[in-house]
Design a protein around this motif. Sequence first.
Motif, PDB file in Angstrom:
ATOM      1  N   THR A 445     -16.387 -17.326  49.633  1.00 37.49           N
ATOM      2  CA  THR A 445     -16.886 -16.838  48.304  1.00 37.49           C
ATOM      3  C   THR A 445     -18.019 -16.395  48.322  1.00 37.49           C
ATOM      4  N   ARG A 447     -21.769 -15.909  46.634  1.00 37.29           N
ATOM      5  CA  ARG A 447     -22.646 -16.545  45.764  1.00 37.29           C
ATOM      6  C   ARG A 447     -23.841 -16.053  45.583  1.00 37.29           C
ATOM      7  N   GLU A 460     -23.423 -15.002  38.484  1.00 35.95           N
ATOM      8  CA  GLU A 460     -21.941 -15.018  39.266  1.00 35.95           C
ATOM      9  C   GLU A 460     -21.908 -13.565  39.846  1.00 35.95           C
ATOM     10  N   VAL A 461     -21.269 -13.490  41.025  1.00 39.04           N
ATOM     11  CA  VAL A 461     -21.070 -12.218  41.537  1.00 39.04           C
ATOM     12  C   VAL A 461     -20.097 -11.514  40.861  1.00 39.04           C
ATOM     13  N   ASN A 479     -15.961 -12.141  43.216  1.00 43.96           N
ATOM     14  CA  ASN A 479     -16.598 -12.887  44.185  1.00 43.96           C
ATOM     15  C   ASN A 479     -15.873 -13.237  45.407  1.00 43.96           C
ATOM     16  N   TYR A 504     -24.262  -8.660  40.511  1.00 48.99           N
ATOM     17  CA  TYR A 504     -24.287 -10.251  39.768  1.00 48.99           C
ATOM     18  C   TYR A 504     -24.706 -10.101  38.441  1.00 48.99           C
TER      19      TYR A 504
END
Length: 522
Positions: A445, A447, A460-461, A479, A504
């Motif tokens: 993931t 980040r 948050e991506v 993400n 993001y």
Amino acid sequence: MAGGGKLTGRQKMINLMYLVFIAMMALNVDREVLRSFESINTTLESTSKLTLENNNTFYNQIDLKANTDPSYADTKSQAAEVKKQTNDFVSYIDGLKKELAGANFISGSEDTDYNALSNTEPVVSLFFKGKGGDKGNEKAQEFVSKIDSYRNFLMTFAQKSAQKASIETRYNEFFGTTTKSKRQTWIQEKFYDQPMVAALTNLSKMQMDARTEEGNLVRALLSGKLEEKIELDAFQGLFLSPGVVKIGDDAVLNVVLGAYDNSIKGSVQTSVGNATVVDGKASIKLNTSSVGVHQLTGNISYESNGQTKTVSIVPSTYQVVAQTLDKKAAEIIEKDPTGGSIVADNLRVVYRGVVNPISATINGANGPVSLSPSSGSVSGAGANKWNYTPGGGNEVVFTATTKASSGKTLTVRETFRIKPVPPARGVILGKTSPVIPDNGVAAQTIRVDWPDFLFPVSGEVTSFNVKVPGQATVRVSGNKMSGAAGAISKAKKGDVIGVFDIKYKTNTGLSGEASSISIQVQ
């Protein structure tokens, strides 16, 4: 065709037809092989062009940053050398390909001459005729020298990398010119008696490998500079003095880094004494034996990534006052309350998009202090403390006011810079350059974090790009690396997968682009 007698005319005709049929099948197989090689060569050439376009986006980012930040000058210079060396190498191989196939040859053309593609004479003429013969002529030796020169250039960057061994192994695999054979040279092993299309394909692969490594280098240059900027901007020496001290009272000066990290180790040297940094700060007892304003100067040395770094401490003052003020001193404070101060927790900087804690005091105050900004808004957060939300512009002037015992209004003004929240850092498993097994990359993931930023910002991506060596760039929404699983599945051990253009959104609604990530496939 049984029996031991002579063959009839009909049987002879049937045998001849078998021979013709087998020959036609063999001819057709040869053509399919040639067509496959041609298709591979076309794909390699297209991938090289796409990789060049992707690489140019990183060069453009470095140029833009160098135009506004002089500290990027060295990074720009190194990137320019990477670009020059790679372009020269790729152009040289283009020249070899034109000598082999002719200037008008287009891979994948509808009117491809398969007889020419299968011909071994162009390769023999280019590399093995003349002085040197079968072991490689002067053109072959020049080609080997060009490869060695480019590989040695790449090795200068590998020396600076933490993954030095794996990177050098990859360079030797792509651009090595030695062979384990005692009977053949490298040029013989790779090109001797090859059909022209096979030689073209080998040369195109070398061009694609060069463009891939060019991209790895320029991404590493940009990523490394961004990490360095985050580190250098994150810390600044800061005096935390009591401001005003009554004569004869004990007083302690605290010296910290601006980002106040309690893991920092080091020492401080100041105009009022030296001390060791413990739990992120150094404490020095102040001299309070004489009334007046005392200057504070010095520097702080601290350990970072195994190296000792020294930064200057922002100059400050502390003031020693008597317990009771005479008339003259009272008049000075009434007319010019120089002892007043407005303190931001972040070096006279406030950040747009977050709530900034502000404190204000005024010497000689005989009541509460009020605070008003030239832009934005403040809300109370306790005695002489406020939370400030920035408005527009690049600066804000805070005005603190209060009443003296005489009833006169006392005023202090201070100007603060307004800056945006710094860009986030892209991370996987908390790292910007993680080493991950090949079967685990797609499960990761993406980040973002702000490792040295004091304010509680999270994000948050929303999307990012993934570039696997030899594969087209993939744009992923969300993400999860699994969005590029198809390209990732083609990555080999030792490859460096680039994750860049990471978009993001923060918890306060701000949008941004995080620094890139380099994944070393294990």
